[in-house]
Scaffold this active site. Structure first.
Site, PDB file in Angstrom:
ATOM      1  N   GLN A  67       0.800  -1.216   0.000  1.00 49.43           N
ATOM      2  CA  GLN A  67       0.000   0.000   0.000  1.00 49.43           C
ATOM      3  C   GLN A  67       0.841   1.278   0.000  1.00 49.43           C
ATOM      4  O   GLN A  67       0.349   2.326  -0.399  1.00 49.43           O
ATOM      5  CB  GLN A  67      -0.939  -0.002   1.219  1.00 49.43           C
ATOM      6  CG  GLN A  67      -1.955  -1.129   1.150  1.00 49.43           C
ATOM      7  CD  GLN A  67      -2.908  -1.130   2.328  1.00 49.43           C
ATOM      8  OE1 GLN A  67      -2.680  -1.816   3.311  1.00 49.43           O
ATOM      9  NE2 GLN A  67      -3.968  -0.358   2.251  1.00 49.43           N
ATOM     10  N   HIS A 162       1.234  -9.415   4.539  1.00 44.73           N
ATOM     11  CA  HIS A 162       0.053  -8.543   4.595  1.00 44.73           C
ATOM     12  C   HIS A 162      -0.601  -8.533   3.200  1.00 44.73           C
ATOM     13  O   HIS A 162      -0.354  -7.638   2.388  1.00 44.73           O
ATOM     14  CB  HIS A 162       0.460  -7.140   5.031  1.00 44.73           C
ATOM     15  CG  HIS A 162      -0.693  -6.242   5.420  1.00 44.73           C
ATOM     16  ND1 HIS A 162      -0.744  -5.563   6.614  1.00 44.73           N
ATOM     17  CD2 HIS A 162      -1.839  -5.920   4.775  1.00 44.73           C
ATOM     18  CE1 HIS A 162      -1.862  -4.856   6.677  1.00 44.73           C
ATOM     19  NE2 HIS A 162      -2.555  -5.054   5.558  1.00 44.73           N
ATOM     20  N   GLU A 207      -4.863 -10.394   9.090  1.00 43.37           N
ATOM     21  CA  GLU A 207      -6.291 -10.635   8.835  1.00 43.37           C
ATOM     22  C   GLU A 207      -6.563 -11.820   7.910  1.00 43.37           C
ATOM     23  O   GLU A 207      -7.141 -11.637   6.829  1.00 43.37           O
ATOM     24  CB  GLU A 207      -6.937  -9.385   8.239  1.00 43.37           C
ATOM     25  CG  GLU A 207      -6.896  -8.173   9.131  1.00 43.37           C
ATOM     26  CD  GLU A 207      -7.709  -7.009   8.582  1.00 43.37           C
ATOM     27  OE1 GLU A 207      -8.101  -7.050   7.403  1.00 43.37           O
ATOM     28  OE2 GLU A 207      -7.941  -6.060   9.341  1.00 43.37           O
TER      29      GLU A 207
HETATM   30  C1  FCB Z   1      -7.486  -3.401   7.037  1.00 42.71           C
HETATM   31  C2  FCB Z   1      -6.278  -3.852   6.233  1.00 42.71           C
HETATM   32  C3  FCB Z   1      -5.408  -2.682   5.810  1.00 42.71           C
HETATM   33  C4  FCB Z   1      -6.249  -1.540   5.283  1.00 42.71           C
HETATM   34  C5  FCB Z   1      -7.307  -1.167   6.299  1.00 42.71           C
HETATM   35  C6  FCB Z   1      -8.164   0.004   5.910  1.00 42.71           C
HETATM   36  O1  FCB Z   1      -8.444  -4.388   7.096  1.00 42.71           O
HETATM   37  O2  FCB Z   1      -5.483  -4.723   7.016  1.00 42.71           O
HETATM   38  O3  FCB Z   1      -4.492  -3.140   4.852  1.00 42.71           O
HETATM   39  O4  FCB Z   1      -6.818  -1.895   4.091  1.00 42.71           O
HETATM   40  O5  FCB Z   1      -8.151  -2.281   6.514  1.00 42.71           O
END
Ligand code: FCB
Length: 448
Positions: A67, A162, A207
């Site tokens: 990102q 990630h 996540e």
């Molecule tokens: C989370 C993600 C991160 C970003 C935020 C807004 O779920 O881990 O990368 O996208 O949301």
């Protein structure tokens, strides 16, 4: 019965996860609505004027390599981006915010904001752009990043994976393939062997449930194919991969602390007397929150918890026709999220049973008109204080995110950053509403 459960366990798990995931998908049958919130009985608001946090508490921000870095051309997300319509407005992370080259400047800003910790991720596709070929120069880059942080007195927290993956890994079946665990192990071993002297806090993955949902269920993310049947095997491979990474890191560095970062919204029924809505909220919470953590709880030194919003389960087939908005609660416009600080307190109480230290590894809000970022931060930090006062061992708070950046398929639309970035010049400017967080971090306290 036992035989039936055993034989069809994968299908049952797929079905249950599917149901829950649908509950959590904004675009699904169930829609999000607001409902009244009452503080739990026995919860007393403190009379104190200033709420002080434990000494050594970490105040940070979080980012993810794809990102912010730019130039991640061996990533499956780079390939995905090339598909027409994959990313809103045709946005691209080609340069992202050039954090790869400007990390020193960004850490100066982090310091200016009084923050003492930084969570970032290592881009696997840079380290291993081709299967089995590890790039020593790239690992050196991350060593420089870590050194820069230490020099400024900023504690790093490193995420090993990630969302973004090497293209070759995706082509070999990604997390669907059993080989994935071995590939991930090799990558983790290489990184930890090289960087263990600079890192104490490791996050194995970000996540996993959100990854599964967005990749296989809503299929918004690379490789964007709906495939419900793959969910159980991907889930099981991710659990195994986490456990292996946990063991490897400890074998290589006994002093390391290893955790996982889990998405966790506060999910409630719209109508407390509606059995189906209650069941939906219960199952969604179970499969999103408790079930994944139950699998790894003996392989974690801490839990990384993300909290962004509340979700209300309403069995509303005629979508949005009977929507009622509670004026007390505000829906974040750009992403349809419900702003609900007390939800942070609620979810933290639910984690008490795991008896593990907790870091809030992500929490944040995009720029929008109704709630300011400073209010968002202040109110969530107060709720965090109340949770700590209830005996929950929370050790850090990482605002998402440092800089406005590439928000996956949303492109540069949602701006979560404490710092804005001019898309033409990449010039950074600290936003006015970031200073509240700087003050909180400086005094290690929040006004009540
Ligand atoms: C989370 C993600 C991160 C970003 C935020 C807004 O779920 O881990 O990368 O996208 O949301």
């Amino acid at each position: 019965m036992k035989y039936f459960l055993y034989r069809y366990k994968n299908k049952i798990v797929a079905l249950l996860i599917g149901c829950c995931v649908l509950c959590c998908c904004p675009s699904a049958l169930f829609t999000n609505h607001t409902s009244n919130y009452n503080r739990p009985k026995g919860h007393k608001i403190s009379e104190e004027k200033v709420l002080n946090f434990p000494e050594g508490f970490l105040w940070g921000t979080a980012t993810a390599s794809y990102q912010v870095e730019g130039g991640n051309f061996s990533s499956n997300w780079w390939r995905f981006e090339q598909k027409e319509g994959a990313i809103k407005n045709g946005d691209s992370a080609e340069t992202a915010v050039d954090h790869y080259n400007r990390f020193e400047e960004d850490f100066d800003l982090l310091k200016e904001l009084n923050l003492n910790s930084y969570r970032f991720s290592i881009e696997w596709s840079r380290i291993e752009p081709e299967k089995g070929k590890f790039n020593v120069e790239e690992v050196e880059h991350y060593r420089q990043v870590l050194k820069a942080l230490h020099e400024k007195g900023i504690e790093p927290m490193v995420t090993l994976w990630h969302f973004s993956l090497p293209i070759w890994f995706e082509d070999e079946g990604g997390w669907e393939s059993r080989e994935a665990i071995n590939h991930y192990e090799e990558y983790v071993e290489f990184i930890v062997e090289n960087l263990k002297d600079e890192v104490e806090l490791w996050i194995t993955m970000n996540e996993p449930m959100a990854y599964i949902t967005c990749t296989y269920v809503s299929a918004k993310w690379a490789p964007a194919k709906v495939d419900f049947a793959k969910v159980p095997s991907v889930f099981s491979n991710l659990v195994k991969a986490h456990k292996r990474a946990y063991d490897i890191i400890h074998e290589l560095d006994q002093g390391a602390k290893v955790g996982i970062a889990e998405h966790s919204s506060y999910i409630v029924p719209y109508n407390e007397n509606n059995i189906l809505e209650n069941l939906g909220a219960f199952l969604s919470t179970y499969f999103w929150v408790n079930f994944p953590i139950d699998q790894i709880v003996n392989y974690a030194d801490f839990l990384g918890i993300h909290y962004y919003y509340k979700q209300v389960i309403r069995m509303d087939l005629v979508r949005d026709v009977i929507t009622k908005r509670d004026p007390q609660e505000i829906e974040v416009e750009s992403l349809g999220r419900i702003y609900h600080p007390q939800g942070l307190y609620e979810i933290l109480l639910r984690y008490k049973k795991y008896d593990l230290p907790i870091y809030i590894t992500e929490i944040g809000v995009p720029d929008y008109h109704e709630v300011d970022r400073d209010q968002f931060i202040r109110e969530h930090v107060r709720e965090l204080y109340y949770a700590i006062r209830e005996g929950i061992d929370v050790r850090g708070f990482y605002y998402w995110t440092l800089l406005d950046c590439f928000e996956w398929t949303e492109g540069y639309g949602p701006e979560f950053g404490l710092i804005s970035v001019d898309r033409d010049t990449l010039e950074r400017t600290i936003k006015d509403d970031a200073w509240e967080y700087a003050d909180i971090a400086k005094c290690n306290c929040v006004g009540n």
